[in-house]
Motif scaffolding. Structure first.
Motif, PDB file in Angstrom:
ATOM      1  N   THR A  17      82.137  26.730   3.864  1.00 57.28           N
ATOM      2  CA  THR A  17      82.386  25.547   4.235  1.00 57.28           C
ATOM      3  C   THR A  17      81.463  24.210   3.718  1.00 57.28           C
ATOM      4  OG1 THR A  17      80.938  25.609   6.296  1.00 57.28           O
ATOM      5  CG2 THR A  17      83.166  26.775   6.252  1.00 57.28           C
ATOM      6  N   PHE A  18      81.833  23.105   3.937  1.00 57.31           N
ATOM      7  CA  PHE A  18      80.940  22.216   3.187  1.00 57.31           C
ATOM      8  C   PHE A  18      80.968  20.983   3.994  1.00 57.31           C
ATOM      9  CE2 PHE A  18      82.595  24.642  -0.138  1.00 57.31           C
ATOM     10  CZ  PHE A  18      81.704  24.837  -1.041  1.00 57.31           C
ATOM     11  N   PHE A  19      79.840  20.197   3.909  1.00 61.20           N
ATOM     12  CA  PHE A  19      79.648  18.737   4.355  1.00 61.20           C
ATOM     13  C   PHE A  19      79.446  17.696   3.180  1.00 61.20           C
ATOM     14  CE2 PHE A  19      77.169  15.284   5.708  1.00 61.20           C
ATOM     15  CZ  PHE A  19      77.981  14.694   6.765  1.00 61.20           C
ATOM     16  N   ILE A  20      80.392  17.007   3.075  1.00 63.74           N
ATOM     17  CA  ILE A  20      80.517  16.097   1.844  1.00 63.74           C
ATOM     18  C   ILE A  20      80.219  14.594   2.469  1.00 63.74           C
ATOM     19  CG2 ILE A  20      81.362  17.514   0.226  1.00 63.74           C
ATOM     20  CD1 ILE A  20      83.935  15.900   0.527  1.00 63.74           C
ATOM     21  N   ALA A  21      79.334  13.931   1.727  1.00 63.46           N
ATOM     22  CA  ALA A  21      79.299  12.250   1.773  1.00 63.46           C
ATOM     23  C   ALA A  21      80.585  11.958   0.737  1.00 63.46           C
ATOM     24  CB  ALA A  21      77.953  11.830   1.333  1.00 63.46           C
ATOM     25  N   HIS A  22      81.537  10.849   1.590  1.00 61.06           N
ATOM     26  CA  HIS A  22      82.503  10.529   1.086  1.00 61.06           C
ATOM     27  C   HIS A  22      82.390   9.111   0.430  1.00 61.06           C
ATOM     28  CE1 HIS A  22      83.220   8.890   5.358  1.00 61.06           C
ATOM     29  NE2 HIS A  22      83.285   7.983   4.789  1.00 61.06           N
ATOM     30  N   GLY A  23      81.563   8.080   1.040  1.00 57.50           N
ATOM     31  CA  GLY A  23      81.294   7.033   0.287  1.00 57.50           C
ATOM     32  C   GLY A  23      82.380   6.013   0.727  1.00 57.50           C
ATOM     33  N   ALA A  24      82.245   4.818   0.141  1.00 58.43           N
ATOM     34  CA  ALA A  24      83.430   3.652   0.330  1.00 58.43           C
ATOM     35  C   ALA A  24      84.303   4.123  -0.773  1.00 58.43           C
ATOM     36  CB  ALA A  24      82.743   2.385   0.080  1.00 58.43           C
ATOM     37  N   VAL A  25      85.435   3.233  -0.844  1.00 59.93           N
ATOM     38  CA  VAL A  25      86.609   3.542  -1.630  1.00 59.93           C
ATOM     39  C   VAL A  25      86.190   3.395  -3.168  1.00 59.93           C
ATOM     40  CG1 VAL A  25      87.685   1.338  -1.213  1.00 59.93           C
ATOM     41  CG2 VAL A  25      89.140   3.061  -1.871  1.00 59.93           C
ATOM     42  N   ASN A  26      85.178   2.383  -3.378  1.00 60.97           N
ATOM     43  CA  ASN A  26      84.866   2.130  -4.685  1.00 60.97           C
ATOM     44  C   ASN A  26      84.235   3.572  -5.447  1.00 60.97           C
ATOM     45  OD1 ASN A  26      82.623   1.542  -2.941  1.00 60.97           O
ATOM     46  ND2 ASN A  26      81.352   1.424  -4.763  1.00 60.97           N
ATOM     47  N   VAL A  27      83.959   4.244  -4.620  1.00 60.40           N
ATOM     48  CA  VAL A  27      83.612   5.714  -5.477  1.00 60.40           C
ATOM     49  C   VAL A  27      84.585   6.243  -6.272  1.00 60.40           C
ATOM     50  CG1 VAL A  27      82.966   7.872  -4.771  1.00 60.40           C
ATOM     51  CG2 VAL A  27      82.104   6.343  -3.515  1.00 60.40           C
ATOM     52  N   VAL A  28      85.921   5.872  -6.026  1.00 57.37           N
ATOM     53  CA  VAL A  28      86.972   6.523  -6.752  1.00 57.37           C
ATOM     54  C   VAL A  28      86.914   5.907  -8.574  1.00 57.37           C
ATOM     55  CG1 VAL A  28      89.425   6.308  -7.183  1.00 57.37           C
ATOM     56  CG2 VAL A  28      88.522   6.612  -4.818  1.00 57.37           C
ATOM     57  N   THR A  34      78.611   4.060 -11.408  1.00 53.15           N
ATOM     58  CA  THR A  34      77.191   3.792 -10.940  1.00 53.15           C
ATOM     59  C   THR A  34      76.962   4.418  -9.672  1.00 53.15           C
ATOM     60  OG1 THR A  34      77.413   1.867  -9.739  1.00 53.15           O
ATOM     61  CG2 THR A  34      77.347   1.687 -12.023  1.00 53.15           C
ATOM     62  N   VAL A  35      77.841   4.923  -8.979  1.00 51.16           N
ATOM     63  CA  VAL A  35      77.515   5.690  -7.629  1.00 51.16           C
ATOM     64  C   VAL A  35      77.435   6.907  -7.815  1.00 51.16           C
ATOM     65  CG1 VAL A  35      78.561   6.243  -5.320  1.00 51.16           C
ATOM     66  CG2 VAL A  35      79.040   4.080  -6.154  1.00 51.16           C
ATOM     67  N   PRO A  36      76.354   7.624  -7.669  1.00 52.08           N
ATOM     68  CA  PRO A  36      76.034   9.025  -8.153  1.00 52.08           C
ATOM     69  C   PRO A  36      76.884  10.152  -7.676  1.00 52.08           C
ATOM     70  CG  PRO A  36      73.946   8.004  -7.531  1.00 52.08           C
ATOM     71  CD  PRO A  36      74.854   7.043  -7.120  1.00 52.08           C
ATOM     72  N   VAL A  37      77.188   9.894  -6.534  1.00 49.61           N
ATOM     73  CA  VAL A  37      78.250  11.053  -5.872  1.00 49.61           C
ATOM     74  C   VAL A  37      79.465  11.039  -6.506  1.00 49.61           C
ATOM     75  CG1 VAL A  37      79.408   9.655  -4.277  1.00 49.61           C
ATOM     76  CG2 VAL A  37      78.886  12.124  -3.430  1.00 49.61           C
ATOM     77  N   TRP A  61      91.024  11.028   1.368  1.00 51.74           N
ATOM     78  CA  TRP A  61      91.362  10.954   0.430  1.00 51.74           C
ATOM     79  C   TRP A  61      90.525  10.299  -1.010  1.00 51.74           C
ATOM     80  CZ3 TRP A  61      91.751   6.221  -2.031  1.00 51.74           C
ATOM     81  CH2 TRP A  61      92.094   4.960  -1.273  1.00 51.74           C
ATOM     82  N   VAL A  62      89.473   9.563  -0.619  1.00 54.07           N
ATOM     83  CA  VAL A  62      88.583   9.132  -1.451  1.00 54.07           C
ATOM     84  C   VAL A  62      87.781  10.300  -2.211  1.00 54.07           C
ATOM     85  CG1 VAL A  62      86.316   8.323  -1.832  1.00 54.07           C
ATOM     86  CG2 VAL A  62      88.038   6.809  -0.844  1.00 54.07           C
ATOM     87  N   PRO A  63      87.390  11.305  -1.379  1.00 55.61           N
ATOM     88  CA  PRO A  63      86.727  12.515  -2.166  1.00 55.61           C
ATOM     89  C   PRO A  63      87.780  13.421  -2.711  1.00 55.61           C
ATOM     90  CG  PRO A  63      86.321  12.596   0.158  1.00 55.61           C
ATOM     91  CD  PRO A  63      86.891  11.274   0.071  1.00 55.61           C
ATOM     92  N   SER A  78      72.519   7.751   3.079  1.00 55.10           N
ATOM     93  CA  SER A  78      72.389   9.013   2.403  1.00 55.10           C
ATOM     94  C   SER A  78      73.842   9.819   1.972  1.00 55.10           C
ATOM     95  CB  SER A  78      71.517   9.975   3.372  1.00 55.10           C
ATOM     96  OG  SER A  78      71.576  11.178   2.776  1.00 55.10           O
ATOM     97  N   TYR A  79      73.573  10.246   0.820  1.00 55.95           N
ATOM     98  CA  TYR A  79      74.969  11.031   0.432  1.00 55.95           C
ATOM     99  C   TYR A  79      74.411  12.503   0.295  1.00 55.95           C
ATOM    100  CZ  TYR A  79      77.642   6.941  -0.915  1.00 55.95           C
ATOM    101  OH  TYR A  79      78.169   5.679  -0.893  1.00 55.95           O
ATOM    102  N   ALA A  80      73.470  12.966   1.108  1.00 55.97           N
ATOM    103  CA  ALA A  80      73.291  14.338   1.246  1.00 55.97           C
ATOM    104  C   ALA A  80      74.383  15.091   1.487  1.00 55.97           C
ATOM    105  CB  ALA A  80      72.316  14.652   2.322  1.00 55.97           C
ATOM    106  N   SER A  81      74.761  16.335   0.683  1.00 56.64           N
ATOM    107  CA  SER A  81      75.848  17.121   1.019  1.00 56.64           C
ATOM    108  C   SER A  81      75.395  18.411   0.984  1.00 56.64           C
ATOM    109  CB  SER A  81      76.925  16.698  -0.253  1.00 56.64           C
ATOM    110  OG  SER A  81      77.275  15.487  -0.014  1.00 56.64           O
TER     111      SER A  81
END
Length: 262
Positions: free
Chosen positions: A3-14, A18-21, A116-118, A252-255
Motif C-alpha cells: 500500500t502507498f501514501f502519496i502526495a498529490h499536489g495541485a493540478v499544475n503538477v500535471v 519544476t515540481v519534483p514530485v 486524477w492528478v497523480p 511536504s511531498y513525503a510519500s
C-alpha cells in the motif's frame, strides 16, 4: 500488494516540470510498481464525509475540477478511468463486517484532483478501474487506521490501495518554492518520517497529541489517508520513504510505501 501514501499536489503538477514530485509519479510503473493492479482504491484528502462513502460508478468516472484560479486549460483535463463498482461493494462488505459501517454510496460522483492528478502521471492510459473512498475529519487518526485494517483483504484481491494527501498541509502559511521551510513544518515532517521508519505506529495513530499537529493540519483531511494506507498494510508492515520534496515552503511531498510483513 503493498500500500502507498502519496502526495498529490495541485493540478499544475500535471504539466509543471519544476515540481519534483512530477517525475516521481511519472516513473511509477518503471521504478515503484511494475505489477499492474486489477483495480485502484484511492482514499482522498479532498472528500470529507460524516460516514465512509464510496463512489460506486458503472461506466466511466467523471473528472471533478475541484480547484480555483488556474488557467482554463486545467478545467478541460479529463481522466476517463472506468469505475470499479465491484470494489466499491467489497469495501462496503468489509467495513460493515468490521463494525465501521454503514457505508454510503455516491453513484454520480467522479474523481477529484487528489485522485486524477497523480493517476494521470502514474497510469496515463486511464484503463484501470478506480474507486474513491472518503475520509471523516470528525473522527480520529486511530479510526482511519482501523478503517485501513478492515480493507487489508483487498490487497490479496489485486487492488492497489493508495492514500492521497500531504504530511504537511497548511495552505494559509504558504511561501515561495525556494523559501526556507519553517521549523514547525520540518519538525512535524521529520517526526512522521522517524515514527514510520522506526515502526512507532502507535505514535502515528495518536498524532493529534504531537506538537505542531494543528499548525500543519488545521483540518486533518490530508493526513488521514496516510493512516488508512498504513492500516491496510497489516500488522508488522514496514514503511519506506519513496519520495521527499517541498513546495510553497511548507507543503511536504513525503510519500511512503508500506510493505506487509512476510
Amino acid at each position: 500488494m503493498d500500500t502507498f501514501f502519496i502526495a498529490h499536489g495541485a493540478v499544475n503538477v500535471v504539466v509543471d516540470e519544476t515540481v519534483p514530485v512530477r517525475s516521481f509519479l511519472q516513473s511509477w510503473k518503471s521504478d515503484t510498481m511494475q505489477e499492474a493492479p486489477k483495480a485502484i482504491l484511492i482514499v482522498s484528502g479532498h472528500w470529507d464525509t460524516d460516514a465512509p462513502t464510496v463512489n460506486l460508478v458503472h461506466g466511466t468516472n467523471d473528472t471533478i475540477h475541484d480547484f480555483n484560479g488556474f488557467p482554463e486549460f486545467f478545467y478541460q483535463l479529463k481522466y476517463p478511468a472506468p469505475g470499479a463498482p465491484d470494489v466499491a461493494m467489497r469495501i462496503k462488505e468489509l467495513l460493515d463486517a468490521s463494525g465501521l459501517g454503514p457505508v454510503k454510496e455516491e453513484k454520480a460522483r467522479g474523481l477529484d484532483h487528489a485522485v486524477w492528478v497523480p493517476l494521470m502521471l502514474m497510469y496515463p492510459e486511464a484503463n484501470i478501474p478506480v474507486c474513491e473512498l472518503s475520509v471523516q475529519t470528525g473522527r480520529s487518526a486511530e479510526y482511519h487506521y482501523k478503517l485501513g485494517k478492515a480493507l487489508a483483504p483487498l490487497r490479496e484481491e489485486g487492488v492497489l490501495i493508495i492514500g492521497s494527501g500531504h504530511v504537511t498541509h497548511n495552505l494559509k502559511d504558504r511561501g515561495p518554492n525556494d523559501g526556507p521551510t519553517p521549523k514547525w513544518a520540518s519538525d512535524f515532517d521529520t517526526w512522521v518520517k522517524d515514527s514510520l521508519l522506526n515502526g512507532r505506529y502507535d505514535e502515528v495513530n495518536n498524532c493529534e497529541k504531537v506538537q505542531g499537529y494543528k499548525m500543519n493540519h488545521p483540518k486533518p483531511d490530508h493526513l488521514f489517508p496516510l493512516h488508512v494506507a498504513l492500516g491496510a498494510a497489516g500488522n508488522g508492515a514496514k514503511a519506506t520513504l519513496i519520495h521527499h520534496s517541498w513546495t510553497d515552503s511548507v507543503i511536504s511531498y513525503a510519500s511512503y510505501r508500506f510493505t506487509a510483513a512476510q
